[in-house]
Each structure stands twice: as structure tokens, then as C-alpha cells.
Motif scaffolding. Structure first.
Motif, PDB file in Angstrom:
ATOM      1  N   GLY B 228       0.082  17.768  -2.310  1.00 53.36           N
ATOM      2  CA  GLY B 228       1.085  17.425  -3.321  1.00 53.36           C
ATOM      3  C   GLY B 228       2.494  17.289  -2.762  1.00 53.36           C
ATOM      4  N   GLN B 232       4.752  13.929  -2.171  1.00 46.99           N
ATOM      5  CA  GLN B 232       6.108  13.827  -2.735  1.00 46.99           C
ATOM      6  C   GLN B 232       7.102  13.308  -1.690  1.00 46.99           C
ATOM      7  N   VAL B 254       2.596  13.969  -9.206  1.00 49.89           N
ATOM      8  CA  VAL B 254       3.709  14.112  -8.260  1.00 49.89           C
ATOM      9  C   VAL B 254       4.862  13.211  -8.693  1.00 49.89           C
ATOM     10  N   VAL B 259       5.822  18.845  -8.725  1.00 54.08           N
ATOM     11  CA  VAL B 259       4.405  18.681  -8.382  1.00 54.08           C
ATOM     12  C   VAL B 259       3.631  19.525  -9.401  1.00 54.08           C
TER      13      VAL B 259
END
Lengths: 337, 337
Positions: B228, B232, B254, B259
Motif C-alpha cells: 500500500g 502510494q 490508496v 492507505v
């Protein structure tokens, strides 16, 4: 000569179009719940348009029965007609993949493969509207002598009585089976069909049917009674076994000497009764072909019918051999099949 | 102008041929479990021949997603191509019956409606072999400006990236959506497809994709990570929401600032994972179109995916509205839909 096939089925080769409906939709279209109505191409198309999303799969009453016998490990053949189209290819594939010997003529430039709109209402009942298309063109020339001669049992689907050429096909199949010392089973299929062709059904029975399958409404229409003892009396002049299916109340096997009641078998919540009668016949005929006593044939029928009503559609989804074994009938499943 | 449609989907218009298989059959045919392989007509026919009895129903990834949104009560349109044959008619019917506005060109004398052989193994995984047929002929001319302009969201199916004319159709749809102030969602569809067309996918994303759907393998293929926080960072330069689905471990949303992990929802034993990702996107996009916060969009996705994996086939069988209401999300289902 020992037979090559346990059963050859002759019937309407149909692709089912299965959709769920509300009861008021049936009323709106003037359909009688639980019945099968024959419709023309344009009515079929109009009705289809009114239905929600559907699932397509091979169907046809005797075809479902044969598919069930093959799933049990029986050797089968099937005789019918489809169109030279994608639906016809699907029908042939599904049979061939089960090891069934397919004698299904593929008609180019005809009316197309038969379709049955199967409308399943919230109470799990099914109402059917069938456009016969090319399936309705079945005639005596479609019945190969070698196949009937090679089958211990010839199984005839009553629905075909709506076409006169198909009646002739039945008479030919019956005559061939008799000549070769084979046996004949008949299913009445639908009470309205029996009403339309009662005299012809009785004549076919008198000409030699060994086992008759019918539900209570159908046998009532044919003989004026559905009671076991009275059915026995009505059929006394004919040397025939009658098998009356009674939905959740099981079935009754009627012979000259006995009236045997056998309970239904359940495998989970009832979802769709489509195919219950067809699969009952699968189990029963598989039992007969394997020399089982009549009571056990009926139990095999109950088991197969019990499986098919737990899911949408009229062909078995579980391994029928495993289902049969789970009810203590494994001894009927010979390992070499 | 307020949009007429919540979502318009563009994808391969496919009829699914669903059969159960043993694992060794997949190995024998050199198929990678869980993947989608494009096959030619003769390979498709050969593979089909080797399969057991099958059930046919409308499929196609974006098509399944749109069917799910319609089942939830959303207003949808769909753009694709089918053949002038029975399977194409089935595809169009199933959509029209859901109230979806169908922009599916019907190609006479072409290669026929696309078929996807969906092989479900005993562990409920699905392996797919797709013959694209006429679906593969989709091009920019098939994308009507009025439909893209009329839809709050345009949803693009990554599978189409295997054909260059379809890539152009995507670029046109994206450009039209941008010009009319509408939003664009993209699903990566398949890790092998991402590998084949990685640069083109990244370019499409940079040209303006608002929401990206991918499973862990696909996002790993595209960005080199499925974590995650790392996703990002990788997506920081692009103003986009990425939604990573993780099978039974739920999904991760995300954004630039957050997240969000959301659990899966279960409704019974796992039977067939076909359509899980497609139906997840249904719930998520329905939530977006109804102004739900992202966490709730993901829960709606989990609920719809949870329903579809309890039965064979990639279209919802239960009332999705009832299923959503059963998980306390009824407030999203406006009564006038």
C-alpha cells in the motif's frame, strides 16, 4: 447379442434458457404455472424479450434423462435434431463430452435449434414455453435400426407426440425394439400433451411399452386416476410397470402384483424443480439396466431427482455417482463403468 | 449538465462457456491457472471439445461490472461488439433486460460472438481461454460521444489493450470524458496483459485516469510493488485513486493522503472466483456514483464480490440490493432507482 447401450433416448433436442420470474409475469403472459406450452418463433422471441438475464444450457426431457444415466456411468445413445447453429453445437458438445453416442441431425437453413424458456418462480416451480424449431422435424428416417437394436432400453419422450412425423418415429422405434427383443420405456411428459393425444398414447402403450413414467396429473389424465390400486386395475390388461412420481411425497411403482411406495430423497433446500421427473427416470432406468429390483430403481430415481432440484437447471451438477454412493447404493455402480 | 448514466463500460462483449475441470486438464493444455489466455478459433474449438458439459451465460469483464451496477439500481450503458448470431443475441438480451443502454454493434459475416471458456477447478479458481471473434474489432468509431458525455464515469477494461484499434477506442473515450468533465476508471484485467502493454497502460494512466482497479499481481507487474505505502509513493505524481484487491484479504484503497484497508465479505462457501474482481468494481463504482466515501465504496465492492463467488458464473444471482441492505448499506440504495 448383448446390448451395446443401456439406454437410447429419443426426444426434442432443446437448449434451455433459464430465468427467474415473478408469478405475475406468468399470469400476464397467460401461462399455466408448472406446464409446458408450445409457442411459435415470434411468441418465443416476445416472451424472451420480457425475461430478465438468463443462463443457457442443454436441456430436453429425454436428453436430461440420458445425461443423468451417463453421469451415473451408464452407456447411452441419443436421437434428435438440432439446427446448424451455435446452440445446436452446444447441445451436441454437452452430450458428446459425457460419452453419449450422439445421433443428432444438424439441419442447415432450417428453423434453428429448439429453445425452451424455463421460467423459475420464487416457489421453485418451473413454467416452460418451447419453440420447437428443427427439433420438431424428427421423423422415422432419423431412427437408425442399429442403435435401437443395440440398446437394452429405448426411452421415448411424450412431448414428441405433438408432431405426427415424430409419432411415426416412435412407432418405428417401438417396432424395431420389439423385433430385436429390446424393451421400451415411455414418459408422458405433460398433462396437456396427454389430453391432446390420449388415444395415440394408449395405442402406443398397447403396442408394447414395458415401463411407463408419469406424474400424478399425467396419469390422472390418461387413466382417470392417480391412486396406486386403481392404476393397477386400469393397467391389468397390459403387462407393464407404471411409475407414478409424486413430488415431495416420493413415487409409486405399480406392477400386476404389487404397489410399492418409495419416499423422496432430499439433499438441501429446493431451488428449481426443473428436471426432477427427467432425473428420476435416469436413476430408475439406470437401475433397470443394472438388474436392480424395482424398489431400488425407484430409490435411485429419488436420489437423482433430489440432486437436480437443489440447483438451477435440469442437468446434474454434482457427481451423481458420489451422490448415489452417499445413500448406500454404491453396489449398483460397477467399477468398470 | 447532470449525467444520464452512472457508468458506461467499454469492453470485450463475451459469452462465457463455464465448465468444471480437473487440475491435470489445465496442465495438459499448458494453461496457467488463474490466468486468461487469448486463443484462436481452432484452439478454442479444440479446447472446448476436451471440456465436459458446460453452461453458457453472458460474460465479459466490464460487462459483468456494468451488470452488477445495474443490479444495484445504477443507470448504465455498455459499448462493445458481437456477431450476428444466437450468442450475440443472448448477450444483448441479458443487458437490455437489466435496463442497460446497449451500444453493441452486431457484425454480420464476421468471426462470430466472442467466447470465453471458463474452466473452474476444484479449488474454485478459474482459468480462461478467450476467442475474441468480433469483440476484437472494437474501434474508435464504436464510441459515441453522446454516451461518454452522458456518463458520470467511463469504465475501461484492460483486456482490450490486446488490440490496437481498441486502444484507440480507449484513447478516444478518455479524451471525450475529459473534454466533457467526466471521470475515467480503468481495470488492469490480467497480469500478462499488463506485461504485454505496460508502457501503453502507463501512458493511458498519465493521460487521465481517476480510479485504477488492479489485483496484487497486476499492480506488482505495473508498478513493481503491491504494498500500500509503496503504491502510494509510486503513484504520487499522478492524481489518482488506486484500488488493490487481495482476494480473501479484502482490498486496499490508496490515495495521496491515505492507505485504507477494507476486509472481504463472505456469504457462504467459495464455489467459483470468476467475476470477483468485476463485481468488486460494480460495488465500488456504484458507491462513487452515489457519492459514498471511499471506505464505503470498498465495502460495497467486497459485498458484491462476496455474493458472486458463492455460485458458478460471473453475473450476480441474488438480488444485489438485498445483499447490500443485509450488510447495513441500505442508505446507499436510493428508493427511486
Amino acid at each position: 447379442m448383448a446390448p451395446i447401450f443401456d439406454v437410447v433416448g429419443i426426444g426434442n433436442a432443446i437448449v434451455d434458457v433459464v430465468a427467474t420470474v415473478h408469478e405475475d409475469a406468468l399470469r400476464k403472459h397467460g401461462l399455466v404455472k408448472g406446464s409446458m406450452t408450445l409457442v411459435g418463433e415470434s411468441d418465443s422471441a416476445k416472451l424472451y424479450e420480457s425475461l430478465g438475464p438468463a443462463v443457457e444450457r442443454s436441456g430436453g426431457s429425454a436428453a436430461n434423462t440420458v445425461a443423468g444415466i451417463a453421469a451415473l456411468g451408464g452407456k447411452c445413445a441419443y436421437i434428435g435434431r438440432v439446427g446448424a447453429d451455435a446452440l445446436g453445437d452446444i447441445f451436441r458438445h454437452d452430450f458428446a463430452s459425457l460419452g453419449v453416442e450422439v445421433h443428432v441431425a444438424r439441419e442447415a437453413g432450417g428453423q434453428g435449434t429448439a429453445r425452451c424458456l424455463v421460467m423459475v418462480s420464487p416457489d421453485a416451480q418451473r413454467t416452460m414455453a418451447t419453440y420447437l424449431g428443427d427439433a420438431g422435424h424428427l421423423g422415422p428416417d432419423d431412427v437408425p435400426e442399429a442403435v435401437i437394436k443395440g440398446a437394452a432400453w429405448t426411452y421415448l419422450e411424450g412431448y414428441l407426440f405433438d408432431r405426427s412425423a415424430a409419432k411415426d418415429a416412435f412407432r418405428r422405434a417401438q417396432m424395431l425394439a420389439r423385433n430385436h427383443g429390446r424393451r421400451v420405456a415411455l414418459t408422458l411428459s405433460d398433462a396437456f400433451c396427454v389430453r391432446r393425444h390420449k388415444a395415440d398414447f394408449l395405442q402406443l402403450i398397447r403396442s408394447g411399452v414395458d415401463v411407463l413414467f408419469a406424474n400424478e396429473v399425467e396419469v390422472q389424465e390418461l387413466l382417470g386416476t392417480a391412486d396406486g390400486a386403481q392404476v393397477q386395475r386400469a393397467l391389468e390388461p397390459m403387462d407393464m410397470v407404471a411409475v407414478v412420481t409424486r413430488s415431495e411425497r416420493g413415487s409409486t411403482v405399480v406392477t400386476r402384483n404389487a404397489v410399492i411406495d418409495v419416499p423422496a430423497e432430499t439433499f438441501g433446500p429446493l431451488l428449481d424443480t426443473t428436471g426432477a421427473g427427467d432425473l428420476y427416470a435416469s436413476g430408475f432406468l439406470f437401475g433397470l439396466a443394472n438388474g436392480a429390483p424395482l424398489r431400488e430403481c425407484a430409490t435411485l430415481g429419488s436420489v437423482c431427482a433430489g440432486e437436480v432440484i437443489t440447483h438451477l437447471g435440469a442437468r446434474p451438477e454434482s457427481s451423481l455417482r458420489a451422490v448415489v454412493a452417499s445413500r448406500g447404493l454404491a453396489s449398483r455402480l460397477s467399477p468398470d463403468r
